[in-house]
Motif scaffolding. Sequence first.
Motif, PDB file in Angstrom:
ATOM      1  N   ALA A  77       0.827  -1.204   0.000  1.00  0.00           N
ATOM      2  CA  ALA A  77       0.000   0.000   0.000  1.00  0.00           C
ATOM      3  C   ALA A  77       0.864   1.258   0.000  1.00  0.00           C
ATOM      4  O   ALA A  77       2.030   1.234   0.399  1.00  0.00           O
ATOM      5  CB  ALA A  77      -0.905   0.002   1.237  1.00  0.00           C
ATOM      6  N   PRO A  78       0.305   2.392  -0.453  1.00  0.00           N
ATOM      7  CA  PRO A  78       1.013   3.681  -0.311  1.00  0.00           C
ATOM      8  C   PRO A  78       1.202   3.988   1.170  1.00  0.00           C
ATOM      9  O   PRO A  78       0.384   3.600   2.005  1.00  0.00           O
ATOM     10  CB  PRO A  78       0.083   4.681  -0.994  1.00  0.00           C
ATOM     11  CG  PRO A  78      -1.260   4.036  -0.994  1.00  0.00           C
ATOM     12  CD  PRO A  78      -1.012   2.563  -1.097  1.00  0.00           C
ATOM     13  N   LYS A  79       2.284   4.672   1.482  1.00  0.00           N
ATOM     14  CA  LYS A  79       2.650   4.895   2.893  1.00  0.00           C
ATOM     15  C   LYS A  79       2.572   6.377   3.252  1.00  0.00           C
ATOM     16  O   LYS A  79       2.942   7.244   2.456  1.00  0.00           O
ATOM     17  CB  LYS A  79       4.075   4.403   3.170  1.00  0.00           C
ATOM     18  CG  LYS A  79       4.356   2.965   2.773  1.00  0.00           C
ATOM     19  CD  LYS A  79       3.545   1.979   3.569  1.00  0.00           C
ATOM     20  CE  LYS A  79       3.953   0.539   3.315  1.00  0.00           C
ATOM     21  NZ  LYS A  79       3.785   0.132   1.908  1.00  0.00           N
ATOM     22  N   SER A  80       2.106   6.633   4.452  1.00  0.00           N
ATOM     23  CA  SER A  80       2.129   7.994   4.984  1.00  0.00           C
ATOM     24  C   SER A  80       2.106   7.934   6.506  1.00  0.00           C
ATOM     25  O   SER A  80       1.267   7.240   7.087  1.00  0.00           O
ATOM     26  CB  SER A  80       0.923   8.802   4.493  1.00  0.00           C
ATOM     27  OG  SER A  80       0.887  10.060   5.137  1.00  0.00           O
ATOM     28  N   ASN A  81       3.019   8.655   7.115  1.00  0.00           N
ATOM     29  CA  ASN A  81       3.008   8.783   8.577  1.00  0.00           C
ATOM     30  C   ASN A  81       2.484  10.148   8.990  1.00  0.00           C
ATOM     31  O   ASN A  81       2.748  10.611  10.102  1.00  0.00           O
ATOM     32  CB  ASN A  81       4.407   8.554   9.156  1.00  0.00           C
ATOM     33  CG  ASN A  81       5.406   9.614   8.714  1.00  0.00           C
ATOM     34  OD1 ASN A  81       5.141  10.371   7.776  1.00  0.00           O
ATOM     35  ND2 ASN A  81       6.545   9.686   9.386  1.00  0.00           N
ATOM     36  N   ALA A  82       1.756  10.813   8.081  1.00  0.00           N
ATOM     37  CA  ALA A  82       1.285  12.169   8.356  1.00  0.00           C
ATOM     38  C   ALA A  82       0.338  12.207   9.552  1.00  0.00           C
ATOM     39  O   ALA A  82       0.427  13.112  10.396  1.00  0.00           O
ATOM     40  CB  ALA A  82       0.608  12.745   7.117  1.00  0.00           C
ATOM     41  N   VAL A  83      -0.576  11.263   9.639  1.00  0.00           N
ATOM     42  CA  VAL A  83      -1.498  11.236  10.785  1.00  0.00           C
ATOM     43  C   VAL A  83      -0.725  10.976  12.073  1.00  0.00           C
ATOM     44  O   VAL A  83      -0.978  11.607  13.109  1.00  0.00           O
ATOM     45  CB  VAL A  83      -2.584  10.158  10.568  1.00  0.00           C
ATOM     46  CG1 VAL A  83      -3.432   9.998  11.836  1.00  0.00           C
ATOM     47  CG2 VAL A  83      -3.470  10.515   9.383  1.00  0.00           C
ATOM     48  N   TYR A  84       0.233  10.050  12.019  1.00  0.00           N
ATOM     49  CA  TYR A  84       1.067   9.738  13.186  1.00  0.00           C
ATOM     50  C   TYR A  84       1.806  10.987  13.667  1.00  0.00           C
ATOM     51  O   TYR A  84       1.791  11.329  14.855  1.00  0.00           O
ATOM     52  CB  TYR A  84       2.044   8.635  12.787  1.00  0.00           C
ATOM     53  CG  TYR A  84       3.064   8.241  13.820  1.00  0.00           C
ATOM     54  CD1 TYR A  84       2.689   7.704  15.046  1.00  0.00           C
ATOM     55  CD2 TYR A  84       4.421   8.390  13.556  1.00  0.00           C
ATOM     56  CE1 TYR A  84       3.630   7.327  15.983  1.00  0.00           C
ATOM     57  CE2 TYR A  84       5.379   8.019  14.488  1.00  0.00           C
ATOM     58  CZ  TYR A  84       4.977   7.485  15.697  1.00  0.00           C
ATOM     59  OH  TYR A  84       5.919   7.124  16.623  1.00  0.00           O
ATOM     60  N   ASN A  85       2.439  11.696  12.735  1.00  0.00           N
ATOM     61  CA  ASN A  85       3.169  12.903  13.110  1.00  0.00           C
ATOM     62  C   ASN A  85       2.233  14.001  13.596  1.00  0.00           C
ATOM     63  O   ASN A  85       2.552  14.750  14.533  1.00  0.00           O
ATOM     64  CB  ASN A  85       3.985  13.417  11.915  1.00  0.00           C
ATOM     65  CG  ASN A  85       5.160  12.514  11.602  1.00  0.00           C
ATOM     66  OD1 ASN A  85       5.680  11.822  12.468  1.00  0.00           O
ATOM     67  ND2 ASN A  85       5.603  12.531  10.344  1.00  0.00           N
ATOM     68  N   ALA A  86       1.068  14.115  12.957  1.00  0.00           N
ATOM     69  CA  ALA A  86       0.106  15.136  13.352  1.00  0.00           C
ATOM     70  C   ALA A  86      -0.388  14.902  14.772  1.00  0.00           C
ATOM     71  O   ALA A  86      -0.509  15.852  15.566  1.00  0.00           O
ATOM     72  CB  ALA A  86      -1.066  15.147  12.377  1.00  0.00           C
ATOM     73  N   TYR A  87      -0.664  13.663  15.108  1.00  0.00           N
ATOM     74  CA  TYR A  87      -1.145  13.364  16.457  1.00  0.00           C
ATOM     75  C   TYR A  87      -0.081  13.671  17.502  1.00  0.00           C
ATOM     76  O   TYR A  87      -0.380  14.230  18.565  1.00  0.00           O
ATOM     77  CB  TYR A  87      -1.591  11.908  16.552  1.00  0.00           C
ATOM     78  CG  TYR A  87      -2.063  11.519  17.938  1.00  0.00           C
ATOM     79  CD1 TYR A  87      -3.146  12.169  18.524  1.00  0.00           C
ATOM     80  CD2 TYR A  87      -1.421  10.524  18.665  1.00  0.00           C
ATOM     81  CE1 TYR A  87      -3.581  11.835  19.797  1.00  0.00           C
ATOM     82  CE2 TYR A  87      -1.842  10.186  19.938  1.00  0.00           C
ATOM     83  CZ  TYR A  87      -2.921  10.846  20.495  1.00  0.00           C
ATOM     84  OH  TYR A  87      -3.337  10.508  21.759  1.00  0.00           O
ATOM     85  N   LYS A  88       1.178  13.319  17.207  1.00  0.00           N
ATOM     86  CA  LYS A  88       2.257  13.623  18.160  1.00  0.00           C
ATOM     87  C   LYS A  88       2.379  15.134  18.362  1.00  0.00           C
ATOM     88  O   LYS A  88       2.557  15.606  19.492  1.00  0.00           O
ATOM     89  CB  LYS A  88       3.582  13.053  17.661  1.00  0.00           C
ATOM     90  CG  LYS A  88       3.683  11.542  17.719  1.00  0.00           C
ATOM     91  CD  LYS A  88       5.124  11.066  17.554  1.00  0.00           C
ATOM     92  CE  LYS A  88       5.692  11.447  16.209  1.00  0.00           C
ATOM     93  NZ  LYS A  88       7.077  10.954  16.034  1.00  0.00           N
ATOM     94  N   ALA A  89       2.292  15.886  17.270  1.00  0.00           N
ATOM     95  CA  ALA A  89       2.387  17.340  17.387  1.00  0.00           C
ATOM     96  C   ALA A  89       1.205  17.913  18.163  1.00  0.00           C
ATOM     97  O   ALA A  89       1.361  18.835  18.973  1.00  0.00           O
ATOM     98  CB  ALA A  89       2.451  17.965  15.990  1.00  0.00           C
TER      99      ALA A  89
END
Length: 433
Positions: A335-347
């Motif tokens: 699948a296409p990968k993105s950690n944007a949600v992960y990083n957004a939640y940490k921020a």
Amino acid sequence: MSDLFQAAGLTPHAPAPLADRLRPQSLDEVVGQQHLLGPEGPIGRMAAAHRLASMILWGPPGTGKTTIARLLAKAGGYEFQQISAVFSGVADLKKAFEQARARRMAGQSTLLFVDEIHRFNRAQQDGFLPFVEEGIVTLVGATTENPSFELNGALLSRCQVFVLKRLTEEALEQLLQRAETAESRPLPIDADARAVLVSMADGDGRYLLTLAETLFSIGTDSPLNPTQLGQFLQKRRPAYDKDREEHYNLISALHKSVRGSDPDAALYWLARMLEGGEDPLFIARRLVRMASEDIGAADPLSLLLTTAAKDAYDFLGSPEGELALAQAVVHMASAPKSNAVYNAYKAARRAAKETGSLMPPSHILNAPTKLMKSLGYGDGYAYDHDVEGGVSGQNYFPDGMERRRFYEPKPVGAEAKVRERLEAWGKVRKDGK
């Protein structure tokens, strides 16, 4: 009157096991650890200088830890003293240290070899410190577990840690050749069975020689093929401990293979864990985590598929349910990968901690009572569904807090369209329309 050992034939004159008879007599005879024992290796340099430092030998079973300790003592002129953390207690340690102190007074150095040193508790490990510091003993500890997790920091700071490698096929083949020389005959197996035999050992030299000794003892008119070999010998279960080093190493390998978009490697590590006896539900939980952390909104189906795989395993059990885990692994790795949600939640979490108890702006507060209405709750709220385009552009952050952007969607997969929408909505907020 004979004792039980004599009755069993275990007398001093009984033949020693093949692995013991083939134990190396010098460091240059040890196979598979040249990165440590060679002329340029750290242990090789120590031995050549006849000055040993305390050390921890960390490696899988059958890689030569005990043998290396014995040969180091021999090379350096040290008295070799061995204890096992499995069978020894505080009294045994005190006795060993007293004997080492007496030797030192007589001008004799002691190499204290502690097998399975990780099995000593923290207090017992602390007991080594003064004797190592004073030089009463040169400590050589052997462990199959990660010293970072199992040994005290104070003890580690006084020892060098050397990592022994699993024996390669070439190193194992050298051991087989030595066994054949010692027995003055070839192993009764063909070339294909020989390769299978090496594979059975799984990098453990001692286990390989034990298997070879079994083969030497059988009577056969012709060399065994792989099928016949399997009838005589039992393949060793892969090294795996569900609550120790291998547990974390393999789940890390699986996670990073999925993140790295390699479905073949991911399937391999999944199979390694399942073959080693890992709880499939532990793997399922980690797959759900991967779906959220590394794929996120780029492929929202991954989260649904991983939770469905967990339910499928619950419903089917092993081994049928394991195929659902494999399906989830392949889907996520592809699948296409993105950690944007992960990083957004940490921020967002960091911001929440920084801003404390700021209240929402009054225009987005409900006003179910007259008092709340009189205080301005809900004043000026724009119902987004009634606005052209469905986005009012109002501020939803607390009063007194500048707007922040946590979520930065990547231009991949489903998240690419999300990115386009957010950019358009951001323009509405900026323009105040």
